[in-house]
Design a protein around this motif. Structure first.
Motif, PDB file in Angstrom:
ATOM      1  N   VAL A 126      65.688  27.290  10.724  1.00 17.58           N
ATOM      2  CA  VAL A 126      66.908  27.517  11.641  1.00 17.58           C
ATOM      3  C   VAL A 126      67.030  28.892  12.177  1.00 17.58           C
ATOM      4  O   VAL A 126      67.251  28.950  13.240  1.00 17.58           O
ATOM      5  CB  VAL A 126      68.395  27.106  10.844  1.00 17.58           C
ATOM      6  CG1 VAL A 126      69.302  27.640  11.645  1.00 17.58           C
ATOM      7  CG2 VAL A 126      68.194  25.724  10.475  1.00 17.58           C
ATOM      8  N   ALA A 127      66.611  29.834  11.261  1.00 19.01           N
ATOM      9  CA  ALA A 127      66.816  31.298  11.602  1.00 19.01           C
ATOM     10  C   ALA A 127      65.854  31.693  12.778  1.00 19.01           C
ATOM     11  O   ALA A 127      66.210  32.009  13.823  1.00 19.01           O
ATOM     12  CB  ALA A 127      66.597  32.291  10.407  1.00 19.01           C
ATOM     13  N   PHE A 128      64.463  31.095  12.514  1.00 19.90           N
ATOM     14  CA  PHE A 128      63.457  31.458  13.242  1.00 19.90           C
ATOM     15  C   PHE A 128      63.588  30.778  14.547  1.00 19.90           C
ATOM     16  O   PHE A 128      63.533  31.162  15.769  1.00 19.90           O
ATOM     17  CB  PHE A 128      62.020  30.858  12.593  1.00 19.90           C
ATOM     18  CG  PHE A 128      61.008  31.303  13.940  1.00 19.90           C
ATOM     19  CD1 PHE A 128      60.429  32.334  14.125  1.00 19.90           C
ATOM     20  CD2 PHE A 128      60.432  30.119  14.384  1.00 19.90           C
ATOM     21  CE1 PHE A 128      59.257  32.546  14.856  1.00 19.90           C
ATOM     22  CE2 PHE A 128      59.426  30.296  15.213  1.00 19.90           C
ATOM     23  CZ  PHE A 128      58.862  31.424  15.676  1.00 19.90           C
ATOM     24  N   PHE A 129      63.823  29.177  14.496  1.00 14.48           N
ATOM     25  CA  PHE A 129      64.217  28.534  15.881  1.00 14.48           C
ATOM     26  C   PHE A 129      65.238  29.191  16.586  1.00 14.48           C
ATOM     27  O   PHE A 129      65.048  29.482  17.967  1.00 14.48           O
ATOM     28  CB  PHE A 129      64.697  27.127  15.396  1.00 14.48           C
ATOM     29  CG  PHE A 129      63.561  26.522  14.738  1.00 14.48           C
ATOM     30  CD1 PHE A 129      62.306  26.525  15.006  1.00 14.48           C
ATOM     31  CD2 PHE A 129      63.623  25.055  14.171  1.00 14.48           C
ATOM     32  CE1 PHE A 129      61.150  26.033  14.302  1.00 14.48           C
ATOM     33  CE2 PHE A 129      62.825  24.396  13.501  1.00 14.48           C
ATOM     34  CZ  PHE A 129      61.475  25.013  13.650  1.00 14.48           C
ATOM     35  N   THR A 130      66.233  29.469  16.006  1.00 18.17           N
ATOM     36  CA  THR A 130      67.694  29.870  16.892  1.00 18.17           C
ATOM     37  C   THR A 130      67.303  31.524  17.512  1.00 18.17           C
ATOM     38  O   THR A 130      67.367  31.711  18.416  1.00 18.17           O
ATOM     39  CB  THR A 130      68.784  30.196  15.794  1.00 18.17           C
ATOM     40  OG1 THR A 130      69.159  28.903  15.340  1.00 18.17           O
ATOM     41  CG2 THR A 130      69.935  30.625  16.636  1.00 18.17           C
ATOM     42  N   ALA A 131      66.638  32.254  16.550  1.00 20.00           N
ATOM     43  CA  ALA A 131      66.223  33.752  17.047  1.00 20.00           C
ATOM     44  C   ALA A 131      65.492  33.573  18.220  1.00 20.00           C
ATOM     45  O   ALA A 131      65.296  34.261  19.228  1.00 20.00           O
ATOM     46  CB  ALA A 131      65.719  34.505  15.852  1.00 20.00           C
ATOM     47  N   HIS A 132      64.252  32.742  17.955  1.00 22.44           N
ATOM     48  CA  HIS A 132      63.225  32.628  19.000  1.00 22.44           C
ATOM     49  C   HIS A 132      63.712  32.181  20.313  1.00 22.44           C
ATOM     50  O   HIS A 132      63.585  32.669  21.399  1.00 22.44           O
ATOM     51  CB  HIS A 132      61.957  31.620  18.396  1.00 22.44           C
ATOM     52  CG  HIS A 132      60.798  32.016  19.285  1.00 22.44           C
ATOM     53  ND1 HIS A 132      60.683  31.117  20.374  1.00 22.44           N
ATOM     54  CD2 HIS A 132      59.611  32.414  18.965  1.00 22.44           C
ATOM     55  CE1 HIS A 132      59.376  31.192  20.890  1.00 22.44           C
ATOM     56  NE2 HIS A 132      58.790  31.994  20.286  1.00 22.44           N
ATOM     57  N   LEU A 133      64.498  31.174  20.236  1.00 24.61           N
ATOM     58  CA  LEU A 133      65.093  30.286  21.566  1.00 24.61           C
ATOM     59  C   LEU A 133      65.936  31.668  21.997  1.00 24.61           C
ATOM     60  O   LEU A 133      65.800  31.893  23.315  1.00 24.61           O
ATOM     61  CB  LEU A 133      66.038  29.330  21.259  1.00 24.61           C
ATOM     62  CG  LEU A 133      65.412  28.076  20.810  1.00 24.61           C
ATOM     63  CD1 LEU A 133      66.272  26.966  20.135  1.00 24.61           C
ATOM     64  CD2 LEU A 133      64.790  27.439  22.290  1.00 24.61           C
TER      65      LEU A 133
END
Length: 336
Positions: A126-133
């Motif tokens: 979740v952290a990576f997906f949200t931050a990357h987006l």
């Protein structure tokens, strides 16, 4: 004997004590599916919101919350080529993550990055997906940019600071607690409390802002953007206090959110984005794209910070720990 799994259910909206642990029959993997013996489940602020009945996208009650897990592959379905029994994996779940065993499509899984352990793995999707987006797909952050991360001590914020630093940005992180400033500084960012930020008028000309609290903070932070600056809003945490549902507080947050007509933005030369990562992850093409982007975790040497691990039986205490803003980084449930 039929295999069973344990899971945590939201059957009624309300305080953390409403979380219920129950047993169910375990699913067998179908074609192109993988069953995971879950070791850890990640907890996100969205789980708090859905438990309070403030998350419109949540399934009908009763339902199992949770967006991310890590564990060991227990079984594979026909046609699975990327994984075998015994592999250590991480996965995004799109609900259902608070469980000891889960069956998912193969495309939802990714091998555990070699430089982190299973606990850190559950803190990653979740952290990576949200931050990357927010930073890469929407914000287009690049070398030399000035970046403000409002939620710098949370799971998303921790990864967002690391991604921004890797991209060559100058990063400022905010916190509501003075005692958490040292944590932000340990990530390589300058740290300020929200009050210090508002008082220091020299903190301006940002190229990118990641906003998580919503309400009037959006306008306050937009005033610190430079020309062509971008702000991405990922939540409205200011609508919740100590994990309690307050319609008045939520209404205040909504009413103080600024409205930006396109004509008004012409003179500002700035961009305003709103990100609902759950909606993005409902698109199989984006799930595949973001899962494939997880290879960047090793390239960037991203390291999720696990603040505390609670047993599955302690799920209510874990929610309390997050909603009272004690956490620095990620909080997990353990199924060991």
């Amino acid at each position: 004997m039929e295999a069973t799994a344990n899971e945590i259910v939201i059957a009624k909206y309300g305080p953390a004590e409403r979380l219920t642990l129950r047993a169910r029959a375990a699913d067998e993997p179908g074609p192109h599916e993988v069953t995971i013996d879950v070791r850890y489940s990640g907890i996100n602020f969205a789980d708090i919101q859905m438990r309070l009945g403030l998350y419109p996208e949540a399934p009908p009650k009763p339902f199992v919350p949770g967006y991310e897990v890590s564990g060991i592959v227990a079984a594979v379905g026909e046609g699975v080529t990327r994984f075998k029994i015994g592999d250590e994996v991480v996965a995004g779940t799109l609900f259902g993550g608070y469980t000891s065993k889960i069956t998912l499509a193969e495309d939802n899984l990714f091998p555990l990055p070699r430089h982190i352990d299973l606990a850190q793995g559950a803190a990653l999707p979740v952290a990576f997906f949200t931050a990357h987006l927010a930073l890469v797909d929407m914000g287009r952050v690049r070398k030399g940019d000035r970046v403000l991360i409002e939620c710098a001590t949370g799971g998303v914020g921790t990864i967002a600071v690391q991604i921004a630093k890797h991209l060559g940005a100058e990063v400022v992180g905010l916190t509501t607690s003075p005692r958490k400033k040292a944590y932000i500084e340990s990530l390589g960012a300058r740290a300020y409390t929200s009050e210090e930020f508002l008082a220091d008028k020299t903190l301006k000309d940002f190229d990118f802002v990641l906003n998580s609290s919503g309400g009037r903070s959006v306008k306050q932070q937009m005033a610190r953007l430079g020309l062509t600056g971008r702000i991405v809003c990922i939540g409205m945490s200011s609508g919740i206090a100590n994990g309690k549902r307050s319609l008045w507080r939520m209404a205040k947050t909504l009413l103080t959110m600024p409205i930006f007509p396109v004509l008004a933005l012409f003179n500002r030369n700035q961009g305003v984005f709103a990100l609902n990562a759950l909606r993005v992850l409902q698109d199989p093409k984006w799930v595949k794209k973001l899962t494939e982007a997880l290879v960047l975790v090793e390239e960037m040497r991203l390291a999720p910070h696990v603040d505390r691990v609670f047993s599955s039986a302690e799920a209510p205490a874990a929610h309390e720990y997050i909603q009272t803003k004690q956490a620095k980084g990620k909080v997990l449930l353990s199924w060991n």
